[in-house]
Design a protein around this motif. Structure first.
Motif, PDB file in Angstrom:
ATOM      1  N   TYR A  20       0.773  -1.251  -0.055  1.00  0.00           N
ATOM      2  CA  TYR A  20       0.062  -0.086   0.109  1.00  0.00           C
ATOM      3  C   TYR A  20       0.727   1.227   0.038  1.00  0.00           C
ATOM      4  O   TYR A  20       1.871   1.254   0.627  1.00  0.00           O
ATOM      5  N   LYS A  21       0.451   2.398  -0.661  1.00  0.00           N
ATOM      6  CA  LYS A  21       1.207   3.644  -0.531  1.00  0.00           C
ATOM      7  C   LYS A  21      -0.189   4.636  -0.571  1.00  0.00           C
ATOM      8  O   LYS A  21      -1.223   4.396  -1.064  1.00  0.00           O
ATOM      9  N   LEU A  22       0.112   5.721   0.579  1.00  0.00           N
ATOM     10  CA  LEU A  22      -0.783   6.679   0.553  1.00  0.00           C
ATOM     11  C   LEU A  22      -0.388   7.848  -0.325  1.00  0.00           C
ATOM     12  O   LEU A  22       0.949   8.229  -0.231  1.00  0.00           O
ATOM     13  N   LEU A  23      -1.451   8.324  -0.740  1.00  0.00           N
ATOM     14  CA  LEU A  23      -1.231   9.442  -1.741  1.00  0.00           C
ATOM     15  C   LEU A  23      -1.975  10.790  -1.016  1.00  0.00           C
ATOM     16  O   LEU A  23      -3.051  10.777  -0.767  1.00  0.00           O
ATOM     17  N   GLU A  24      -0.952  11.783  -1.021  1.00  0.00           N
ATOM     18  CA  GLU A  24      -1.413  13.146  -0.199  1.00  0.00           C
ATOM     19  C   GLU A  24      -2.034  13.953  -1.329  1.00  0.00           C
ATOM     20  O   GLU A  24      -0.937  14.231  -2.072  1.00  0.00           O
ATOM     21  N   GLY A  60       4.247  17.175  -9.225  1.00  0.00           N
ATOM     22  CA  GLY A  60       5.397  15.901  -9.238  1.00  0.00           C
ATOM     23  C   GLY A  60       5.148  15.044  -8.022  1.00  0.00           C
ATOM     24  O   GLY A  60       4.748  15.693  -6.975  1.00  0.00           O
ATOM     25  N   LEU A  61       5.182  13.861  -7.986  1.00  0.00           N
ATOM     26  CA  LEU A  61       4.980  12.703  -7.113  1.00  0.00           C
ATOM     27  C   LEU A  61       6.588  12.793  -6.329  1.00  0.00           C
ATOM     28  O   LEU A  61       7.596  12.618  -6.948  1.00  0.00           O
ATOM     29  N   ARG A  62       6.348  13.121  -5.142  1.00  0.00           N
ATOM     30  CA  ARG A  62       7.430  12.850  -4.011  1.00  0.00           C
ATOM     31  C   ARG A  62       7.313  12.034  -3.114  1.00  0.00           C
ATOM     32  O   ARG A  62       6.212  12.124  -2.505  1.00  0.00           O
ATOM     33  N   GLN A  63       8.297  11.155  -2.792  1.00  0.00           N
ATOM     34  CA  GLN A  63       8.316  10.097  -1.720  1.00  0.00           C
ATOM     35  C   GLN A  63       8.431  10.729  -0.402  1.00  0.00           C
ATOM     36  O   GLN A  63       9.657  11.423  -0.515  1.00  0.00           O
ATOM     37  N   LYS A  64       7.890  10.661   0.688  1.00  0.00           N
ATOM     38  CA  LYS A  64       8.187  11.387   1.796  1.00  0.00           C
ATOM     39  C   LYS A  64       8.185   9.898   2.757  1.00  0.00           C
ATOM     40  O   LYS A  64       7.325   9.348   3.045  1.00  0.00           O
ATOM     41  N   ASN A  65       9.477   9.886   3.496  1.00  0.00           N
ATOM     42  CA  ASN A  65       9.543   9.039   4.645  1.00  0.00           C
ATOM     43  C   ASN A  65       8.718   9.514   5.977  1.00  0.00           C
ATOM     44  O   ASN A  65       9.237  10.656   6.131  1.00  0.00           O
ATOM     45  N   THR A  66       8.312   8.542   6.655  1.00  0.00           N
ATOM     46  CA  THR A  66       7.868   8.978   8.100  1.00  0.00           C
ATOM     47  C   THR A  66       8.451   8.293   9.023  1.00  0.00           C
ATOM     48  O   THR A  66       9.023   7.175   8.684  1.00  0.00           O
ATOM     49  N   ASN A  68       7.201   7.716  11.792  1.00  0.00           N
ATOM     50  CA  ASN A  68       6.271   6.733  12.492  1.00  0.00           C
ATOM     51  C   ASN A  68       5.304   6.170  11.515  1.00  0.00           C
ATOM     52  O   ASN A  68       4.905   6.957  10.882  1.00  0.00           O
ATOM     53  N   ALA A  69       5.579   4.872  11.746  1.00  0.00           N
ATOM     54  CA  ALA A  69       5.019   3.976  10.735  1.00  0.00           C
ATOM     55  C   ALA A  69       3.221   3.969  10.951  1.00  0.00           C
ATOM     56  O   ALA A  69       2.725   4.325  12.068  1.00  0.00           O
ATOM     57  N   LEU A  70       2.508   4.006   9.917  1.00  0.00           N
ATOM     58  CA  LEU A  70       1.152   4.012  10.003  1.00  0.00           C
ATOM     59  C   LEU A  70       0.874   2.480   9.862  1.00  0.00           C
ATOM     60  O   LEU A  70       1.284   1.821   8.563  1.00  0.00           O
ATOM     61  N   ILE A  71      -0.244   2.019  10.316  1.00  0.00           N
ATOM     62  CA  ILE A  71      -0.501   0.531  10.529  1.00  0.00           C
ATOM     63  C   ILE A  71      -2.088   0.515   9.849  1.00  0.00           C
ATOM     64  O   ILE A  71      -2.962   1.172  10.488  1.00  0.00           O
ATOM     65  N   LEU A  72      -2.425  -0.369   9.011  1.00  0.00           N
ATOM     66  CA  LEU A  72      -3.458  -0.375   8.215  1.00  0.00           C
ATOM     67  C   LEU A  72      -4.236  -1.468   9.107  1.00  0.00           C
ATOM     68  O   LEU A  72      -3.800  -2.689   9.033  1.00  0.00           O
ATOM     69  N   LEU A  73      -5.375  -1.285   9.625  1.00  0.00           N
ATOM     70  CA  LEU A  73      -6.159  -2.537  10.453  1.00  0.00           C
ATOM     71  C   LEU A  73      -7.585  -2.765   9.811  1.00  0.00           C
ATOM     72  O   LEU A  73      -8.263  -2.088   9.156  1.00  0.00           O
ATOM     73  N   HIS A  99       5.627   3.035   5.673  1.00  0.00           N
ATOM     74  CA  HIS A  99       6.667   3.972   6.375  1.00  0.00           C
ATOM     75  C   HIS A  99       6.789   5.027   5.653  1.00  0.00           C
ATOM     76  O   HIS A  99       7.535   5.997   5.861  1.00  0.00           O
ATOM     77  N   ASP A 100       6.089   5.098   4.377  1.00  0.00           N
ATOM     78  CA  ASP A 100       6.324   6.502   3.591  1.00  0.00           C
ATOM     79  C   ASP A 100       5.109   6.540   2.670  1.00  0.00           C
ATOM     80  O   ASP A 100       4.377   5.881   2.519  1.00  0.00           O
ATOM     81  N   THR A 101       5.062   7.932   2.392  1.00  0.00           N
ATOM     82  CA  THR A 101       3.608   8.658   1.621  1.00  0.00           C
ATOM     83  C   THR A 101       4.239   9.014   0.373  1.00  0.00           C
ATOM     84  O   THR A 101       5.480   9.553   0.303  1.00  0.00           O
ATOM     85  N   ILE A 102       3.371   9.333  -0.487  1.00  0.00           N
ATOM     86  CA  ILE A 102       3.546  10.063  -1.659  1.00  0.00           C
ATOM     87  C   ILE A 102       2.880  11.327  -1.502  1.00  0.00           C
ATOM     88  O   ILE A 102       1.631  11.430  -1.448  1.00  0.00           O
ATOM     89  N   GLU A 103       3.548  12.572  -1.745  1.00  0.00           N
ATOM     90  CA  GLU A 103       2.997  13.664  -1.966  1.00  0.00           C
ATOM     91  C   GLU A 103       2.923  14.371  -3.402  1.00  0.00           C
ATOM     92  O   GLU A 103       3.952  14.054  -4.160  1.00  0.00           O
ATOM     93  N   LEU A 104       1.980  15.165  -3.496  1.00  0.00           N
ATOM     94  CA  LEU A 104       2.042  15.951  -5.063  1.00  0.00           C
ATOM     95  C   LEU A 104       2.308  17.152  -4.871  1.00  0.00           C
ATOM     96  O   LEU A 104       1.843  18.084  -4.120  1.00  0.00           O
TER      97      LEU A 104
END
Length: 128
Positions: A20-24, A60-66, A68-73, A99-104
């Motif tokens: 999974y990737k989260l897109l902001e 532009g799509l940029r990967q951002k590392n976090t 704090n991990a996000l856990i999908l339940l 552990h990372d998200t994609i920002e635009l």
């Protein structure tokens, strides 16, 4: 009720093998996508990232590392059929850890190439 157990909710690690990737999304793009006539978006490559385009707008799509991990339940039951006097036992499954998200980030339509000013050591080494 004496038939209910006070054990809490169990948490299981059950990754499904799906990444999974989260897109902001920026607010203006979200508004466009939620409209009655959503636009057609295209994805193009560039030298340093992928570019998402809609007409004259581009991001532009940029990967951002976090840190704090996000856990999908996902809620689930234990799969057993309780008798009519028992309460079904609920549990949570951790299906992914992100552990990372994609920002635009907005891209300029025509970006001027950067002016080369030379490296610091090259600039000052000539005078020695």
């Amino acid at each position: 009720m004496s038939s209910q157990r006070e054990t809490g909710i169990s948490l299981n690690h059950a990754p499904g093998g799906v990444g999974y990737k989260l897109l902001e999304l920026p607010p203006e793009l979200l508004t466009l996508l939620e409209s009655d006539t959503p636009p057609v978006l295209t994805l193009e490559s560039s030298t340093n990232s992928a570019i998402l385009k809609n007409g004259t707008q581009s991001w532009g799509l940029r990967q951002k590392n976090t840190s704090n991990a996000l856990i999908l339940l996902k809620a689930s039951s234990d799969g057993t059929t309780p008798s009519s006097s028992e309460v079904p036992e609920a549990s949570l499954n951790a299906i992914a850890t992100i552990h990372d998200t994609i920002e635009l980030a907005p891209e300029l339509a025509v970006a001027a190439p950067p002016v080369a000013k030379g490296k610091w050591h090259e600039k000052f080494a000539r005078g020695r």
